[in-house]
Design an enzyme around this catalytic site. Sequence first.
Site, PDB file in Angstrom:
ATOM      1  N   CYS A 128      46.216  37.369  36.011  1.00 14.97           N
ATOM      2  CA  CYS A 128      47.026  38.079  36.996  1.00 14.97           C
ATOM      3  C   CYS A 128      46.188  39.139  37.710  1.00 14.97           C
ATOM      4  O   CYS A 128      45.920  40.212  37.151  1.00 14.97           O
ATOM      5  CB  CYS A 128      48.228  38.728  36.309  1.00 14.97           C
ATOM      6  SG  CYS A 128      49.202  39.705  37.441  1.00 14.97           S
ATOM      7  N   CYS A 170      48.019  42.482  38.275  1.00 17.15           N
ATOM      8  CA  CYS A 170      48.175  43.361  37.109  1.00 17.15           C
ATOM      9  C   CYS A 170      46.851  44.044  36.758  1.00 17.15           C
ATOM     10  O   CYS A 170      46.825  45.215  36.409  1.00 17.15           O
ATOM     11  CB  CYS A 170      48.617  42.556  35.889  1.00 17.15           C
ATOM     12  SG  CYS A 170      49.781  41.269  36.238  1.00 17.15           S
ATOM     13  N   ASP A 171      45.761  43.292  36.817  1.00 15.17           N
ATOM     14  CA  ASP A 171      44.520  43.777  36.214  1.00 15.17           C
ATOM     15  C   ASP A 171      43.406  44.128  37.204  1.00 15.17           C
ATOM     16  O   ASP A 171      42.412  44.740  36.812  1.00 15.17           O
ATOM     17  CB  ASP A 171      43.997  42.721  35.217  1.00 15.17           C
ATOM     18  CG  ASP A 171      45.016  42.474  34.103  1.00 15.17           C
ATOM     19  OD1 ASP A 171      45.752  43.422  33.761  1.00 15.17           O
ATOM     20  OD2 ASP A 171      45.086  41.346  33.592  1.00 15.17           O
TER      21      ASP A 171
END
Length: 309
Positions: free
Chosen positions: A135, A138-139
Amino acid sequence: MPVDYQLIIVGGGPAGLTAGLYAARGRVKTLLIEKGATGGQVLLTDWVDNYPGFTEGVSGFELMDKMTAHVDRFGLEKKFAMVSGLDLLGEIKTISLENGDQLSCRSVVLCTGARPRTLDVPGEKELTGQGVSYCATCDGPFYRGQEIAVVGGGNTAIQEALHLTKFASKVTVIHRRDELRATKILQEKAFANEQVDFIWNAQVQTIEGDANGVNQLQIGLTDGSKTTLPVTGIFILIGVVPNNEILPMDQLQTDAAGFVITDTEMETSIPGVYAAGDIRSKNFRQIINAAGEGANAELSAEQYLAGLK
Ligand code: NAP
């Protein structure tokens, strides 16, 4: 025979929420069951630029927040629980929950979605969350100023590679063929971006790292040679697999990959059972498709329920 609900929707992504919206507005006694937060995979999407009506784009989180608020406005009943099994064959369908409860209904819409495909190479599992990610949204911010890799050549891989250049100093796309599957406009953007590099005809064979995270990738090329790529992060964006583990695969007709086959009105091989969104066997997995299919599935279910009366 009395049932708990007329309709149960399993899964609360864009397909499930749209089915729920139509059901709530249609005054169908409905329950939506979701295992985590409503929103599904879109919650992992940084930015949605192609959902009609949002002229300036919208974050995945905000879009799903709005869809959830929309069903809440019409009073859709939601339950946060893990489904452990479904028996769909009879006129009355039974849904079992992990806590042992059983719910009955006359019609079901399956919206369980899909999840990222994994590479299944040494180091992947061990370093997930420590340099291995599925992701970018997200990261990505963890890799400011660092050199990272993206695996895949589809729309997701290329779109997210471009997104990751906001943080990383260099993004190397590793693709197993010599041409991308992504749409031309994304390809043009990626080729024009000096921070995006490519390794073609290549497969990641091992992800190496230590307690501090990933530090390099061993890559095999189709000509038989090998190369090492020093990176601190690897984003594996190689498509999706169906979330079908809870589905009765012996009852439903599915394709070879395990996605549920429906007709054009979203009806599965079982009367009264519909599927919508990424769990469906189809070509294009877009938020707008999922929402449209959710609406279609619920309207089909209403027609089916009316026929039972
Ligand atoms: P996808 O289109 O199926 O692409 C998967 C990519 O990963 C392909 O390039 C494939 O290589 C590669 N791949 C698959 N298995 C692999 C493996 N084991 N090892 C190495 N590489 C592997 O998946 P996606 O990009 O996630 O897209 C899914 C759907 O969402 C598509 O319909 C896509 O159009 C849509 N989408 C649209 C947008 C947009 O419109 N902006 C954005 C994101 C996604 P090959 O090419 O060699 O098969």
